[in-house]
Design a protein around this motif. Sequence first.
Motif, PDB file in Angstrom:
ATOM      1  N   UNK A  18     -30.567  17.650 -78.585  1.00 55.77           N
ATOM      2  CA  UNK A  18     -29.737  18.713 -78.019  1.00 55.77           C
ATOM      3  C   UNK A  18     -28.626  18.100 -77.163  1.00 55.77           C
ATOM      4  N   UNK A  19     -27.458  18.751 -77.180  1.00 57.41           N
ATOM      5  CA  UNK A  19     -27.137  19.982 -77.882  1.00 57.41           C
ATOM      6  C   UNK A  19     -26.718  19.715 -79.332  1.00 57.41           C
ATOM      7  N   UNK A  20     -26.798  20.760 -80.146  1.00 56.28           N
ATOM      8  CA  UNK A  20     -26.114  20.780 -81.428  1.00 56.28           C
ATOM      9  C   UNK A  20     -24.691  21.265 -81.122  1.00 56.28           C
ATOM     10  N   UNK A  21     -23.695  20.562 -81.620  1.00 53.73           N
ATOM     11  CA  UNK A  21     -22.317  20.924 -81.267  1.00 53.73           C
ATOM     12  C   UNK A  21     -21.521  21.293 -82.501  1.00 53.73           C
ATOM     13  N   UNK A  22     -20.478  22.078 -82.286  1.00 59.64           N
ATOM     14  CA  UNK A  22     -19.532  22.357 -83.346  1.00 59.64           C
ATOM     15  C   UNK A  22     -18.124  22.172 -82.822  1.00 59.64           C
ATOM     16  N   UNK A  23     -17.326  21.531 -83.617  1.00 60.40           N
ATOM     17  CA  UNK A  23     -15.928  21.295 -83.287  1.00 60.40           C
ATOM     18  C   UNK A  23     -15.128  22.499 -83.771  1.00 60.40           C
ATOM     19  N   UNK A  24     -14.417  23.116 -82.855  1.00 55.05           N
ATOM     20  CA  UNK A  24     -13.656  24.321 -83.158  1.00 55.05           C
ATOM     21  C   UNK A  24     -12.181  24.054 -82.932  1.00 55.05           C
ATOM     22  N   UNK A  25     -11.359  24.543 -83.800  1.00 51.43           N
ATOM     23  CA  UNK A  25      -9.916  24.381 -83.687  1.00 51.43           C
ATOM     24  C   UNK A  25      -9.265  25.746 -83.530  1.00 51.43           C
ATOM     25  N   UNK A  26      -8.166  25.787 -82.815  1.00 46.27           N
ATOM     26  CA  UNK A  26      -7.471  27.048 -82.562  1.00 46.27           C
ATOM     27  C   UNK A  26      -6.010  26.921 -82.957  1.00 46.27           C
ATOM     28  N   UNK A  27      -5.307  28.079 -82.925  1.00 43.91           N
ATOM     29  CA  UNK A  27      -3.863  28.040 -83.106  1.00 43.91           C
ATOM     30  C   UNK A  27      -3.211  27.561 -81.808  1.00 43.91           C
ATOM     31  N   UNK A  28      -1.898  27.448 -81.797  1.00 43.79           N
ATOM     32  CA  UNK A  28      -1.190  26.893 -80.647  1.00 43.79           C
ATOM     33  C   UNK A  28      -1.392  27.723 -79.380  1.00 43.79           C
ATOM     34  N   UNK A  29      -1.586  29.026 -79.534  1.00 47.36           N
ATOM     35  CA  UNK A  29      -1.738  29.898 -78.368  1.00 47.36           C
ATOM     36  C   UNK A  29      -3.186  30.034 -77.915  1.00 47.36           C
ATOM     37  N   UNK A  30      -4.116  29.357 -78.615  1.00 40.32           N
ATOM     38  CA  UNK A  30      -5.550  29.441 -78.295  1.00 40.32           C
ATOM     39  C   UNK A  30      -6.078  30.867 -78.342  1.00 40.32           C
ATOM     40  N   UNK A  31      -5.567  31.655 -79.298  1.00 40.23           N
ATOM     41  CA  UNK A  31      -6.009  33.041 -79.432  1.00 40.23           C
ATOM     42  C   UNK A  31      -6.774  33.305 -80.719  1.00 40.23           C
ATOM     43  N   UNK A  32      -6.764  32.353 -81.656  1.00 44.09           N
ATOM     44  CA  UNK A  32      -7.437  32.535 -82.940  1.00 44.09           C
ATOM     45  C   UNK A  32      -8.167  31.256 -83.310  1.00 44.09           C
ATOM     46  N   UNK A  33      -9.423  31.396 -83.740  1.00 46.01           N
ATOM     47  CA  UNK A  33     -10.197  30.246 -84.171  1.00 46.01           C
ATOM     48  C   UNK A  33      -9.961  29.971 -85.644  1.00 46.01           C
ATOM     49  N   UNK A  34      -9.877  28.692 -85.985  1.00 46.39           N
ATOM     50  CA  UNK A  34      -9.774  28.305 -87.380  1.00 46.39           C
ATOM     51  C   UNK A  34     -11.101  28.565 -88.081  1.00 46.39           C
ATOM     52  N   UNK A  35     -11.048  28.898 -89.366  1.00 44.17           N
ATOM     53  CA  UNK A  35     -12.280  29.087 -90.131  1.00 44.17           C
ATOM     54  C   UNK A  35     -12.998  27.756 -90.356  1.00 44.17           C
ATOM     55  N   UNK A  36     -12.269  26.663 -90.335  1.00 43.81           N
ATOM     56  CA  UNK A  36     -12.883  25.340 -90.531  1.00 43.81           C
ATOM     57  C   UNK A  36     -13.542  24.892 -89.236  1.00 43.81           C
ATOM     58  N   UNK A  37     -14.852  24.658 -89.284  1.00 46.29           N
ATOM     59  CA  UNK A  37     -15.584  24.173 -88.113  1.00 46.29           C
ATOM     60  C   UNK A  37     -16.415  22.965 -88.524  1.00 46.29           C
ATOM     61  N   UNK A  38     -16.643  22.079 -87.573  1.00 48.83           N
ATOM     62  CA  UNK A  38     -17.452  20.895 -87.824  1.00 48.83           C
ATOM     63  C   UNK A  38     -18.751  21.005 -87.044  1.00 48.83           C
ATOM     64  N   UNK A  39     -19.863  20.985 -87.748  1.00 50.16           N
ATOM     65  CA  UNK A  39     -21.185  21.027 -87.140  1.00 50.16           C
ATOM     66  C   UNK A  39     -21.692  19.596 -87.003  1.00 50.16           C
ATOM     67  N   UNK A  40     -22.181  19.223 -85.821  1.00 53.11           N
ATOM     68  CA  UNK A  40     -22.566  17.835 -85.580  1.00 53.11           C
ATOM     69  C   UNK A  40     -23.917  17.735 -84.883  1.00 53.11           C
ATOM     70  N   UNK A  41     -24.677  16.729 -85.289  1.00 52.64           N
ATOM     71  CA  UNK A  41     -26.043  16.474 -84.812  1.00 52.64           C
ATOM     72  C   UNK A  41     -26.133  15.024 -84.346  1.00 52.64           C
ATOM     73  N   UNK A  90      -6.463  17.613 -75.413  1.00 54.40           N
ATOM     74  CA  UNK A  90      -5.869  18.134 -76.627  1.00 54.40           C
ATOM     75  C   UNK A  90      -5.806  19.648 -76.543  1.00 54.40           C
ATOM     76  N   UNK A  91      -4.813  20.257 -77.146  1.00 52.47           N
ATOM     77  CA  UNK A  91      -4.600  21.688 -76.968  1.00 52.47           C
ATOM     78  C   UNK A  91      -5.107  22.531 -78.128  1.00 52.47           C
ATOM     79  N   UNK A  92      -5.505  21.902 -79.228  1.00 53.85           N
ATOM     80  CA  UNK A  92      -5.845  22.698 -80.401  1.00 53.85           C
ATOM     81  C   UNK A  92      -7.283  22.527 -80.864  1.00 53.85           C
ATOM     82  N   UNK A  93      -8.132  21.856 -80.083  1.00 55.10           N
ATOM     83  CA  UNK A  93      -9.530  21.710 -80.477  1.00 55.10           C
ATOM     84  C   UNK A  93     -10.400  21.532 -79.242  1.00 55.10           C
ATOM     85  N   UNK A  94     -11.652  21.918 -79.374  1.00 58.99           N
ATOM     86  CA  UNK A  94     -12.620  21.810 -78.288  1.00 58.99           C
ATOM     87  C   UNK A  94     -14.004  21.853 -78.891  1.00 58.99           C
ATOM     88  N   UNK A  95     -15.022  21.766 -78.033  1.00 54.95           N
ATOM     89  CA  UNK A  95     -16.405  21.740 -78.498  1.00 54.95           C
ATOM     90  C   UNK A  95     -17.216  22.810 -77.785  1.00 54.95           C
TER      91      UNK A  95
END
Length: 264
Positions: free
Chosen positions: A155-178, A237-242
Amino acid sequence: MDSGGCRMNGGGGGLDMISLEDLESVSEEQLELEEPEPEMEEEDLDQGGRLLQYWRDAARGHQVEVPTDMAQPIQQITSNNDGAHTREPVPYTLITRKEKCGEVLYEKRHYEKAHWACITVHEDTYEQSICYGFMKIMRFICQQNSAGSYLGMTIPIVTVVRTDESNTTLSRAVTVAYYLPTPYQNDPPRPYDPDILIEQWPAAIVYSRSFTGATNELSILHELRSLVEALDSPALGSDSFIVAGYTNPAAAHRHNEIWFLERP
């Protein structure tokens, strides 16, 4: 389903109704109340069959199909989450903590370089991407690897999430990591699934903010904005987080975190 590299360069994640952690909340009494699917044979109505049906019912709300071959990994993870087995935490060093009026606004941590098994998934919805990614990671943990054994939970199980430039919409592509358990860090087992990659993520400085409750698009974007407000002048970075998930999503007070990574 797209696959791609997944170094620790931003992300987040959590399942609303399905995750590796969900099975801990399933009791024998709950399973006895589940109705089997009509096509299931009588000899298949053991604990594995009831667990599979439980997952299928949970997945239906996200338009996710749980295939029959998930029965074995689901049952194996359930039997290894019986309290006798501990889940190894991802190690880190706390650098500093910022508080205000007794509330922890964020922590600054240092994570050493480490091997992670990860998969990037691009489905029609954010929830579907996370669900399908987790199921593939589950198969890898449960013997579909060159070690031929159950690797153990971390733990934790994490996923990498990406957003648009305004950080108002999540990308459908996500990375799941163990995070691979310590015994496998120096010699990671190879996944049989070609979509799963073993990456050595570099050491990183992480800004982390805890939150409780569901991890869906609305809650993640809200917590993302809260962390941005709490940080004074982050080099991020402005377009991705965990998003990191620690506890059962069915629990009343779930422990999650938003992570931002400091740029070198």
